[in-house]
Design an enzyme around this catalytic site. Structure first.
Site, PDB file in Angstrom:
ATOM      1  N   SER A 104       0.820  -1.209   0.000  1.00 33.54           N
ATOM      2  CA  SER A 104       0.000   0.000   0.000  1.00 33.54           C
ATOM      3  C   SER A 104       0.856   1.262   0.000  1.00 33.54           C
ATOM      4  CB  SER A 104      -0.960  -0.051   1.195  1.00 33.54           C
ATOM      5  OG  SER A 104      -1.930   0.960   1.124  1.00 33.54           O
ATOM      6  N   ASP A 241      -2.331   6.259  -3.436  1.00 33.32           N
ATOM      7  CA  ASP A 241      -1.164   5.621  -2.829  1.00 33.32           C
ATOM      8  C   ASP A 241      -0.711   4.479  -3.733  1.00 33.32           C
ATOM      9  OD1 ASP A 241      -3.347   3.988  -2.336  1.00 33.32           O
ATOM     10  OD2 ASP A 241      -2.620   3.307  -0.384  1.00 33.32           O
ATOM     11  N   ASP A 243      -1.048   1.248  -4.038  1.00 40.25           N
ATOM     12  CA  ASP A 243      -1.976   0.269  -4.615  1.00 40.25           C
ATOM     13  C   ASP A 243      -3.317   0.896  -4.959  1.00 40.25           C
ATOM     14  OD1 ASP A 243      -2.903   0.548  -1.985  1.00 40.25           O
ATOM     15  OD2 ASP A 243      -3.524  -1.539  -1.845  1.00 40.25           O
ATOM     16  N   ASP A 245      -5.793   2.278  -3.333  1.00 37.08           N
ATOM     17  CA  ASP A 245      -7.049   2.115  -2.599  1.00 37.08           C
ATOM     18  C   ASP A 245      -7.346   3.352  -1.749  1.00 37.08           C
ATOM     19  OD1 ASP A 245      -5.168   1.752  -0.595  1.00 37.08           O
ATOM     20  OD2 ASP A 245      -5.951  -0.181   0.102  1.00 37.08           O
TER      21      ASP A 245
END
Length: 447
Positions: A104, A241, A243, A245
């Site tokens: 992440s 960010d 990834d 999400d």
């Protein structure tokens, strides 16, 4: 022994804490836990696997795919895709499980493994515990034609972008948008989805090399986005960010619009359209007092949970709610996604701008943020936050603040740290109260 799974999968230093052998073992155990229904019905299990742009994701994805295939699971290799895209395709392709290789917003040397159950939903504690309990357990291995196949899936980005386009009520023609892709998983899909909706898109930090994910960019470092929005005279900017999400926004004046304000914008819009289930927004205890006040004024209830998107998701499922999230920009729109989706969030904010003809700054204005100070107090016994003197100090400071502020003291879930958060009408007052309480924590809970 500490639990292997944290609040969002298994995470650690790639090739240090998170090794090839651990990734392989986790995949084998997950295959047995998450494909039991397929095996019971004599159906060939299917898994989808995707990753972010970290260089370590290449060998970790290979290890996960090998573990799944060796357990008789057919693997669909999605390559680089955002976490929400993997979740979407897990459901859309009827897969028994999904796997995301990502840490992440963490720095590049870290990585993580997140498992998704059928339908693209995050695992509950019981499923994670079952996977952890199965590590190293000897199981029957398929032979010959029983082993799984690994197949590339080159159309994942296009299918995900089409899904996002289907969530929109309005075209975004005439809007100029800057998007900071954090050199991460949305470097292709993010700009493409925004452009497909009609916006003029200026992408920054969208040429990843495997080593620069989240490095001075994205939602954890919005300064570059703020500068770019002003330079290009854009109507808005959005930062993801690694990834994708999460999503933070920037208005046309370069002002940061955080996750609480984004949630407020979306909640007010959904309520106006009669689509906010239960007239309720789900947020964590870390959400700003300004959001709580704004929602109260609008007749919207706020259901508060512990920190962590999994707790937000659990409350949303329990109450049938359609909107929830965190101050960090991890926002869940459950009619369109099973997890936080930064690109979806950006599109829905732009949809609100297009529908109302109002600027992002004007839409965010009702959610006036109270100054917030957070102090992390390390090297203390986080299990003794019920210390009588500390409890009394919190009560005294809380009484002094009254309705003009808020105090939250909580133990970290991953390290020997106690977090002291204070909100007050001024930054000086919040800082003063936070320092006083942090001093009590240091003195009373010292190891």
């Amino acid at each position: 022994m500490a639990r292997l799974f944290g609040t969002d999968g298994v995470r650690g230093l790639a090739n240090g804490d998170l090794t090839v052998s651990l990734a392989l073992d986790l995949a084998v155990s997950a295959a047995h836990v998450l494909t039991a229904d397929a095996v019971a019905s004599a159906r060939r299990p299917i898994a989808v696997v995707g990753r972010d742009t970290r260089i370590s994701g290449e060998f970790l994805q290979a290890a996960v795919a090998a573990g799944l295939a060796s357990s008789g699971v057919d693997v669909i290799d999605l390559g680089v895709l955002p976490t929400p895209a993997v979740a979407h395709l897990t459901a859309a392709l009827g897969a028994d499980l999904g796997v995301v290789l990502s840490a992440s917003h963490n720095p590049m040397p870290d990585n993580g493994i997140k498992f998704l159950a059928r339908g693209g939903v995050k695992l509950d504690d019981a499923m994670e515990d079952a996977i952890e309990a199965g590590l190293g357990r000897e199981t029957e291995r398929p032979l010959g034609a029983g082993v799984g196949r690994i197949t590339p899936y080159p159309t994942g980005v296009e299918e995900y972008v089409e899904h996002l386009a289907g969530t929109l009520a309005h075209r975004h023609d005439g809007l100029t948008v800057v998007v900071d892709c954090a050199q991460g998983a949305a470097s292709v899909s993010g700009p493409l989805a925004l452009a497909r909706a009609g916006a003029r898109v200026i992408a920054i930090n969208h040429t990843p090399n495997g080593l620069d994910i989240n490095a001075g960019c994205g939602s954890t470092h919005p300064e570059a986005l703020q500068k770019a929005v002003l330079e290009h005279g854009a109507d808005a900017g959005f930062a993801f960010d690694g990834d994708a999400d999460r999503c933070l926004a920037v208005d046309h004046e370069g002002g940061l619009v955080d996750g609480d304000q984004v949630m407020g914008i979306l909640a007010l819009g959904l309520a106006e359209e009669g689509e906010l289930a239960g007239d309720t927004l789900v947020a964590t205890v870390m959400s700003n007092l300004g959001l709580l006040r704004a929602m109260e004024s609008a007749g919207i209830q706020v259901a508060q949970t512990a920190v962590g998107d999994r707790y937000v998701l659990e409350e949303m499922r329990r109450g049938g709610y359609v909107l929830g999230g965190e101050q960090s920009g991890h926002i869940v729109l459950s009619r369109h996604a099973t997890t936080g989706d930064g690109t979806l969030t950006a599109l829905q904010v732009l949809d609100r701008m297009a529908r109302t003809g109002r600027s992002l700054a004007a839409l965010a204005e009702p959610v006036a943020r109270f100054p917030q100070v957070l102090i992390n107090v390390p090297d203390v016994d986080k299990h003794r936050t019920d210390d009588p003197e500390l409890v009394a100090a919190i009560a005294a400071q809380g009484a002094e603040l009254g309705n003009d502020g808020r105090i939250l003291l909580r133990a970290s879930g991953t390290e020997p740290v106690v977090r002291v958060m204070v909100e007050a009408p001024t930054l000086e007052r919040a800082g003063s109260v936070a320092e006083r309480l942090a001093s009590v924590v240091r003195r009373r809970l010292a190891l």
